[in-house]
Design an enzyme around this catalytic site. Structure first.
Site, PDB file in Angstrom:
ATOM      1  N   ALA A   7       0.796  -1.160   0.048  1.00  0.00           N
ATOM      2  CA  ALA A   7      -0.167  -0.030  -0.026  1.00  0.00           C
ATOM      3  C   ALA A   7       0.886   1.410   0.014  1.00  0.00           C
ATOM      4  CB  ALA A   7      -0.913   0.045   1.183  1.00  0.00           C
ATOM      5  N   GLY A   8       2.102   1.221  -0.379  1.00  0.00           N
ATOM      6  CA  GLY A   8       2.984   2.338  -0.383  1.00  0.00           C
ATOM      7  C   GLY A   8       2.611   3.177  -1.452  1.00  0.00           C
ATOM      8  N   ASP A  60       8.509  -7.182   4.558  1.00  0.00           N
ATOM      9  CA  ASP A  60       8.336  -7.838   3.339  1.00  0.00           C
ATOM     10  C   ASP A  60       7.728  -9.176   3.439  1.00  0.00           C
ATOM     11  OD1 ASP A  60       8.933  -9.471   1.180  1.00  0.00           O
ATOM     12  OD2 ASP A  60      10.817  -9.034   1.076  1.00  0.00           O
ATOM     13  N   SER A 140      -5.705 -10.641 -11.056  1.00  0.00           N
ATOM     14  CA  SER A 140      -5.578 -10.347 -12.265  1.00  0.00           C
ATOM     15  C   SER A 140      -6.377 -11.003 -13.401  1.00  0.00           C
ATOM     16  CB  SER A 140      -4.104 -10.273 -12.449  1.00  0.00           C
ATOM     17  OG  SER A 140      -3.819  -9.990 -13.987  1.00  0.00           O
ATOM     18  N   TYR A 153       3.625 -14.816 -13.834  1.00  0.00           N
ATOM     19  CA  TYR A 153       2.602 -14.045 -13.093  1.00  0.00           C
ATOM     20  C   TYR A 153       1.277 -14.605 -13.344  1.00  0.00           C
ATOM     21  CZ  TYR A 153      -0.111  -9.532 -12.468  1.00  0.00           C
ATOM     22  OH  TYR A 153      -1.047  -8.896 -11.858  1.00  0.00           O
ATOM     23  N   LYS A 157      -1.486 -15.773 -10.312  1.00  0.00           N
ATOM     24  CA  LYS A 157      -2.878 -15.221  -9.870  1.00  0.00           C
ATOM     25  C   LYS A 157      -3.786 -16.363 -10.209  1.00  0.00           C
ATOM     26  CE  LYS A 157      -1.591 -11.042  -9.084  1.00  0.00           C
ATOM     27  NZ  LYS A 157      -1.778 -10.505  -7.793  1.00  0.00           N
TER      28      LYS A 157
END
Length: 288
Positions: A7-8, A60, A140, A153, A157
């Protein structure tokens, strides 16, 4: 109270700010890389400047014990957990299947799948102890349709989707809503691929879906939602009605492929058991 991972900046920051604006206290998780600014603290500052309540967490998510420590921090800061938003993730390098090494595949899966599962396990007792818990997996459409050049990826997902739908079925009687959000947005993680549409694909244009899925007003569970550019869709897996033939041959399948593939009257199921029961009922009915 909500935990939002990754959430940065980007989608995660937008999600954290949106939930805080709705009155939730938010644990803003984002790892701090050496020599980089504390992006979690920046999101917290933005939330507090708007009158919200938040605290930063710098774990992390792939580090041993990070899931448990994050949950301890959330409970210590805000007394419990009501909403879990599993947003942190990586795309991994562009590499076709033949050029994808095992170490890369494992690294992507470690972040996008195993770390998410660990956090769910750690947070679940606290979610069960409070009414109306919500878990939102940020996934995704690559996990539905595949993604050329990014098989790691897409695989991560896809695994996350199956895990989330299984969890939704398990928690149905507990009153905990578990759903999947697949956002399209221009973020640092997609830099260079969606720059031309950055305004239209701003992360904030997906937040209405996240806010709804996290709210008491949402009674849905075990669903997949797609959001981007102010557009919203529901996605489902379906099976065609098909045909039956006890003595089927490859030639029979070739002759009937179009009918077998016709999705008119296609059905979706809550769990693989229901899908099997439906197919078995058709097979049994044909045999009788």
């Amino acid at each position: 109270m909500a935990i939002v991972t990754g959430a940065g900046k980007g989608l995660g920051a937008a999600f954290a700010c949106a939930l805080a604006a709705d009155g939730l206290s938010v644990l803003v998780n984002n790892r701090q890389r050496l020599g980089m600014s504390d992006s979690a603290a920046e999101t917290v500052a933005e939330i507090e400047a708007d009158g919200g309540t938040a605290a930063a967490d710098l774990h992390d998510i792939t580090a041993p014990g990070a899931a448990e420590a994050m949950v301890v921090s959330a409970v210590a800061a805000f007394g419990g957990i009501d909403v879990l938003v599993l947003n942190a993730g990586i795309t991994g390098p562009i590499a076709k299947v033949g050029a994808l090494d095992e170490a890369t595949l494992r690294k992507v899966l470690e972040t996008n799948f195993f770390a998410q599962a660990a956090l769910v396990t750690a947070a679940l007792p606290h979610l069960r102890s409070r009414p109306g818990g919500r878990i939102i997996f940020i996934s995704s459409t690559a996990g539905l349709h595949g993604l050329k050049g990014r098989p790691a990826y897409a695989a991560s997902k896809g695994a996350l989707n199956g895990y989330a739908l299984s969890l939704a079925d398990e928690l149905r009687r507990d009153g905990i809503g578990v759903n999947i959000l697949m956002p399209y947005a221009a973020t640092p993680m997609t830099a260079g691929t969606a720059d031309a549409a950055a305004g239209l694909l701003a992360p904030i244009r997906t937040c209405a879906a996240l806010r709804w899925l996290a709210s008491p007003a949402c009674t849905a569970t075990g669903q997949i939602w797609v959001a981007g550019g102010g557009q919203f869709r529901r996605a489902i897996s379906v099976e065609s009605r098909g045909l039956g033939e006890a003595e089927a041959t490859p030639e029979w399948l070739a002759d009937h492929a179009d009918v077998l593939a016709d999705l008119t009257g296609a059905r979706s199921y809550t769990g693989a058991e229901a899908a099997f029961a439906d197919l078995f009922a058709d097979a049994k009915g044909r045999a009788e």
